[in-house]
Design a protein around this motif. Structure first.
Motif, PDB file in Angstrom:
ATOM      1  N   ALA A  49      -1.735  19.569  -3.746  1.00  0.00           N
ATOM      2  CA  ALA A  49      -0.767  19.870  -4.802  1.00  0.00           C
ATOM      3  C   ALA A  49      -1.322  19.482  -6.167  1.00  0.00           C
ATOM      4  N   MET A  50      -2.011  18.352  -6.233  1.00  0.00           N
ATOM      5  CA  MET A  50      -2.619  17.937  -7.499  1.00  0.00           C
ATOM      6  C   MET A  50      -3.640  18.965  -7.974  1.00  0.00           C
ATOM      7  N   GLN A  51      -4.459  19.466  -7.050  1.00  0.00           N
ATOM      8  CA  GLN A  51      -5.435  20.491  -7.412  1.00  0.00           C
ATOM      9  C   GLN A  51      -4.750  21.729  -7.981  1.00  0.00           C
ATOM     10  N   LYS A  52      -3.694  22.181  -7.306  1.00  0.00           N
ATOM     11  CA  LYS A  52      -2.963  23.355  -7.778  1.00  0.00           C
ATOM     12  C   LYS A  52      -2.392  23.116  -9.177  1.00  0.00           C
ATOM     13  N   TYR A  53      -1.867  21.934  -9.376  1.00  0.00           N
ATOM     14  CA  TYR A  53      -1.251  21.638 -10.669  1.00  0.00           C
ATOM     15  C   TYR A  53      -2.299  21.620 -11.777  1.00  0.00           C
ATOM     16  N   ARG A  54      -3.444  20.995 -11.517  1.00  0.00           N
ATOM     17  CA  ARG A  54      -4.489  20.946 -12.540  1.00  0.00           C
ATOM     18  C   ARG A  54      -4.990  22.345 -12.869  1.00  0.00           C
ATOM     19  N   GLU A  55      -4.969  23.247 -11.896  1.00  0.00           N
ATOM     20  CA  GLU A  55      -5.387  24.626 -12.144  1.00  0.00           C
ATOM     21  C   GLU A  55      -4.463  25.341 -13.123  1.00  0.00           C
ATOM     22  N   THR A  56      -3.211  24.916 -13.187  1.00  0.00           N
ATOM     23  CA  THR A  56      -2.254  25.573 -14.081  1.00  0.00           C
ATOM     24  C   THR A  56      -2.467  25.200 -15.545  1.00  0.00           C
ATOM     25  N   LYS A  57      -3.214  24.117 -15.786  1.00  0.00           N
ATOM     26  CA  LYS A  57      -3.451  23.609 -17.146  1.00  0.00           C
ATOM     27  C   LYS A  57      -2.168  23.088 -17.806  1.00  0.00           C
ATOM     28  N   ALA A  58      -1.128  22.858 -16.996  1.00  0.00           N
ATOM     29  CA  ALA A  58       0.112  22.308 -17.543  1.00  0.00           C
ATOM     30  C   ALA A  58      -0.139  20.885 -18.040  1.00  0.00           C
ATOM     31  N   THR A  59       0.634  20.467 -19.017  1.00  0.00           N
ATOM     32  CA  THR A  59       0.427  19.150 -19.623  1.00  0.00           C
ATOM     33  C   THR A  59       1.530  18.147 -19.287  1.00  0.00           C
ATOM     34  N   GLU A  60       2.575  18.596 -18.618  1.00  0.00           N
ATOM     35  CA  GLU A  60       3.611  17.638 -18.228  1.00  0.00           C
ATOM     36  C   GLU A  60       3.023  16.648 -17.217  1.00  0.00           C
ATOM     37  N   PRO A  61       3.402  15.364 -17.304  1.00  0.00           N
ATOM     38  CA  PRO A  61       2.812  14.358 -16.412  1.00  0.00           C
ATOM     39  C   PRO A  61       3.138  14.630 -14.944  1.00  0.00           C
ATOM     40  N   ILE A  62       2.192  14.272 -14.072  1.00  0.00           N
ATOM     41  CA  ILE A  62       2.390  14.387 -12.631  1.00  0.00           C
ATOM     42  C   ILE A  62       1.866  13.125 -11.958  1.00  0.00           C
ATOM     43  N   GLY A  63       2.585  12.670 -10.938  1.00  0.00           N
ATOM     44  CA  GLY A  63       2.193  11.470 -10.218  1.00  0.00           C
ATOM     45  C   GLY A  63       2.721  11.499  -8.804  1.00  0.00           C
ATOM     46  N   ILE A  64       2.759  10.342  -8.184  1.00  0.00           N
ATOM     47  CA  ILE A  64       3.239  10.183  -6.818  1.00  0.00           C
ATOM     48  C   ILE A  64       4.102   8.937  -6.766  1.00  0.00           C
ATOM     49  N   THR A  65       5.036   8.883  -5.840  1.00  0.00           N
ATOM     50  CA  THR A  65       5.885   7.707  -5.663  1.00  0.00           C
ATOM     51  C   THR A  65       5.606   7.063  -4.306  1.00  0.00           C
ATOM     52  N   TRP A  66       5.252   5.789  -4.340  1.00  0.00           N
ATOM     53  CA  TRP A  66       5.066   4.996  -3.130  1.00  0.00           C
ATOM     54  C   TRP A  66       6.144   3.917  -3.045  1.00  0.00           C
ATOM     55  N   ASN A  67       6.417   3.463  -1.811  1.00  0.00           N
ATOM     56  CA  ASN A  67       7.230   2.259  -1.624  1.00  0.00           C
ATOM     57  C   ASN A  67       6.324   1.189  -1.027  1.00  0.00           C
ATOM     58  N   PRO A  68       5.496   0.581  -1.861  1.00  0.00           N
ATOM     59  CA  PRO A  68       4.461  -0.314  -1.342  1.00  0.00           C
ATOM     60  C   PRO A  68       5.046  -1.578  -0.735  1.00  0.00           C
ATOM     61  N   THR A  69       4.406  -2.058   0.306  1.00  0.00           N
ATOM     62  CA  THR A  69       4.714  -3.370   0.865  1.00  0.00           C
ATOM     63  C   THR A  69       3.664  -4.340   0.355  1.00  0.00           C
ATOM     64  N   THR A  70       4.094  -5.305  -0.410  1.00  0.00           N
ATOM     65  CA  THR A  70       3.178  -6.343  -0.895  1.00  0.00           C
ATOM     66  C   THR A  70       3.768  -7.695  -0.489  1.00  0.00           C
ATOM     67  N   PRO A  71       3.694  -8.022   0.788  1.00  0.00           N
ATOM     68  CA  PRO A  71       4.390  -9.205   1.295  1.00  0.00           C
ATOM     69  C   PRO A  71       3.717 -10.502   0.856  1.00  0.00           C
ATOM     70  N   ARG A  72       4.477 -11.573   0.895  1.00  0.00           N
ATOM     71  CA  ARG A  72       3.919 -12.894   0.609  1.00  0.00           C
ATOM     72  C   ARG A  72       3.728 -13.645   1.931  1.00  0.00           C
ATOM     73  N   PRO A  73       2.683 -14.455   2.046  1.00  0.00           N
ATOM     74  CA  PRO A  73       2.513 -15.257   3.260  1.00  0.00           C
ATOM     75  C   PRO A  73       3.665 -16.245   3.409  1.00  0.00           C
ATOM     76  N   ALA A  74       4.128 -16.420   4.622  1.00  0.00           N
ATOM     77  CA  ALA A  74       5.274 -17.303   4.851  1.00  0.00           C
ATOM     78  C   ALA A  74       4.922 -18.770   4.622  1.00  0.00           C
ATOM     79  N   THR A  75       3.679 -19.136   4.869  1.00  0.00           N
ATOM     80  CA  THR A  75       3.234 -20.519   4.667  1.00  0.00           C
ATOM     81  C   THR A  75       1.869 -20.495   3.966  1.00  0.00           C
ATOM     82  N   ARG A  76       1.324 -21.680   3.728  1.00  0.00           N
ATOM     83  CA  ARG A  76      -0.005 -21.784   3.133  1.00  0.00           C
ATOM     84  C   ARG A  76      -1.121 -21.672   4.170  1.00  0.00           C
ATOM     85  N   ARG A  77      -0.737 -21.493   5.423  1.00  0.00           N
ATOM     86  CA  ARG A  77      -1.764 -21.396   6.460  1.00  0.00           C
ATOM     87  C   ARG A  77      -2.598 -20.132   6.272  1.00  0.00           C
ATOM     88  N   GLU A  78      -3.882 -20.253   6.543  1.00  0.00           N
ATOM     89  CA  GLU A  78      -4.806 -19.149   6.333  1.00  0.00           C
ATOM     90  C   GLU A  78      -4.423 -17.934   7.174  1.00  0.00           C
TER      91      GLU A  78
END
Length: 444
Positions: free
Chosen positions: A204-233
């Motif tokens: 889809a990104m390739q198709k969009y760039r071919e159009t030469k349109a200038t409106e912004p395009i991106g993607i939406t993620w729901n990232p998991t960036t968990p924290r360690p429960a303890t200081r243990r390695e």
């Protein structure tokens, strides 16, 4: 205290998704989606709820746009229903579907509201699922065809484009856990779906760039960036594994880093799926922005017995009606990670909000003070992030209105506007007026 620390061009928006709000599931040539079929599987959705009517926005969009304007909301993020545009998934275009989105965008623009369109928010046309769905590589190319139609026919109507919403959910919830459509439980399928969704984004990104349109395009993620429960390695290692499997498998290929080699240890081997040139397609760029959906952060610990060697730990924080902990500091940690790993790319929070057990009280008021408290905490984090120099450019509240909450049906309410599903009456909650005041410069 006002919100003067937010830049003048910071974009304040609200979000919904097609299947969750539109309804009109059998009108004007719309085809069936995997969610139309999934809703009819016994036990798949709470109370047997369906999206047939949802919040009826297909018919009531002028009323909804007027309400967006009344609340001062600057941008509306909606998704385009693939089955409404190309009912069979590929081939014949449904003109009435295109007309609907043109009318919606015209109405929004006439009210001074920017349009942000997501191409895919999970409602895959059922005919494509009958051929294997996202497990089948050809679905990526069907998506490319659909995206090209949207770019061509709606390009003058959309101010910002998003290719995919939360590909993690399509892959894991739909094909590993079985709680979302199509309801499968297979690691091999999940691996294939991850790659084909990533490929679809790149095509889809390739198709969009071919159009030469200038409106912004991106993607939406729901990232998991968990924290360690303890200081243990070992808990720190567990957090790294979780981030690798739930976030990096999507982010790294798009950012040109390929798939994490260590993921093969856990069965995520893409070598037989990835054709020559795939990774170059997937990393087609540049991304004009990255959308981040954030609801909570979890603590994880090492587990020798779990399949992926990590498990989520109980938490002490207040819970939303979904049982999710309220962890605004996790949003700041996530934004810092993305600012570091994806330098120079503007970031938007494309979803953030909470489900609460809202009740209409006297004089048609909905006192959702717990939601206001939730939002206030997260808005303060946004301001902290900007003060740190993180390129946070906007915030979209989830959600503008109560809607069909996937496997939970209509039992969970995320909206700042209450929807009485029996009458389709819209009632702004107190949080709607709070959000109005924040956008206007007050309320924090």
């Amino acid at each position: 205290m006002n919100n003067s620390h937010f830049p003048a061009d910071f974009l304040w928006g609200a979000a919904t998704a097609s299947f969750q709000v539109e309804g009109a599931s059998r009108e004007d040539g719309r085809g069936q989606s995997i969610w139309d079929i999934f809703c009819r599987q016994p036990g798949a959705v709470l109370n047997g709820d369906t999206g047939d009517v949802a919040a009826d926005q297909y018919h009531r969009y002028p009323e909804d746009v007027a309400l967006l304007r009344r609340l001062g909301i600057q941008a509306y993020r909606f998704s385009i229903a693939w089955p409404r545009i190309i009912p069979e998934g590929r081939g014949k275009i449904n003109q009435k579907g295109l007309d609907y989105y043109r009318k919606l965008c015209d109405e929004l623009h006439a009210s001074g509201i920017q349009t942000v369109a997501t191409l895919y928010h999970w409602d895959l046309p059922q005919p494509l699922q009958d051929e294997g769905g996202w497990v089948n590589r050809s679905t990526s190319y069907a998506f490319e065809e659909y995206a090209a139609v949207c770019f061509s026919e709606l390009g003058g109507y959309v101010d910002r484009w998003i290719t995919l919403n939360e590909p993690y959910c399509s892959a894991y919830l739909g094909h590993y856990m079985g709680v979302h459509a199509p309801g499968h439980r297979s690691l091999d399928e999940t691996v294939a779906v991850i790659h084909h969704l990533n490929l679809a984004h790149g095509l889809a990104m390739q198709k969009y760039r071919e159009t030469k349109a200038t409106e912004p395009i991106g993607i939406t993620w729901n990232p998991t960036t968990p924290r360690p429960a303890t200081r243990r390695e070992e808990d720190s290692h567990a957090a790294d594994i979780c981030k690798m499997l739930e976030t990096n498998l999507f982010v790294h290929p798009v950012m040109g880093k390929g798939y994490p080699e260590a993921a093969k240890t856990y069965g995520f081997d893409f070598s037989s799926l990835s054709h020559p040139g795939d990774l170059d397609i997937i990393s087609t760029g540049p991304l004009d922005f990255i959308g981040i959906n954030f609801y909570n952060e979890r603590a994880v610990s090492w587990s020798q017995s779990s399949k992926f060697n990590y498990e989520f730990e109980p938490s002490w924080e207040e819970k939303t009606d979904m049982g999710w902990p309220v962890t605004p500091s996790g949003l700041l940690r996530m934004l810092r990670i993305f600012a570091l790993e994806c330098p120079g790319i503007p970031l938007y929070i494309t979803e953030n909000g909470c489900a609460m057990a809202d009740v209409v009280g006297e004089n048609d008021t909905v006192d959702d003070s717990r939601r206001i408290a939730y939002l206030r905490k997260h808005f303060k984090i946004c301001r902290e992030a900007i003060d740190e120099g993180i390129p946070l450019s906007g915030y979209f509240l989830w959600s503008f209105m109560d809607n069909f909450e996937w496997a939970f049906g209509y039992s969970k309410r995320f909206g700042i506007v209450y929807v009485d599903y029996a009458t389709q009456r819209r009632i702004p909650k107190n949080s709607a007026y709070y959000f109005r005041d924040v956008i206007a410069g007050y309320g924090l």
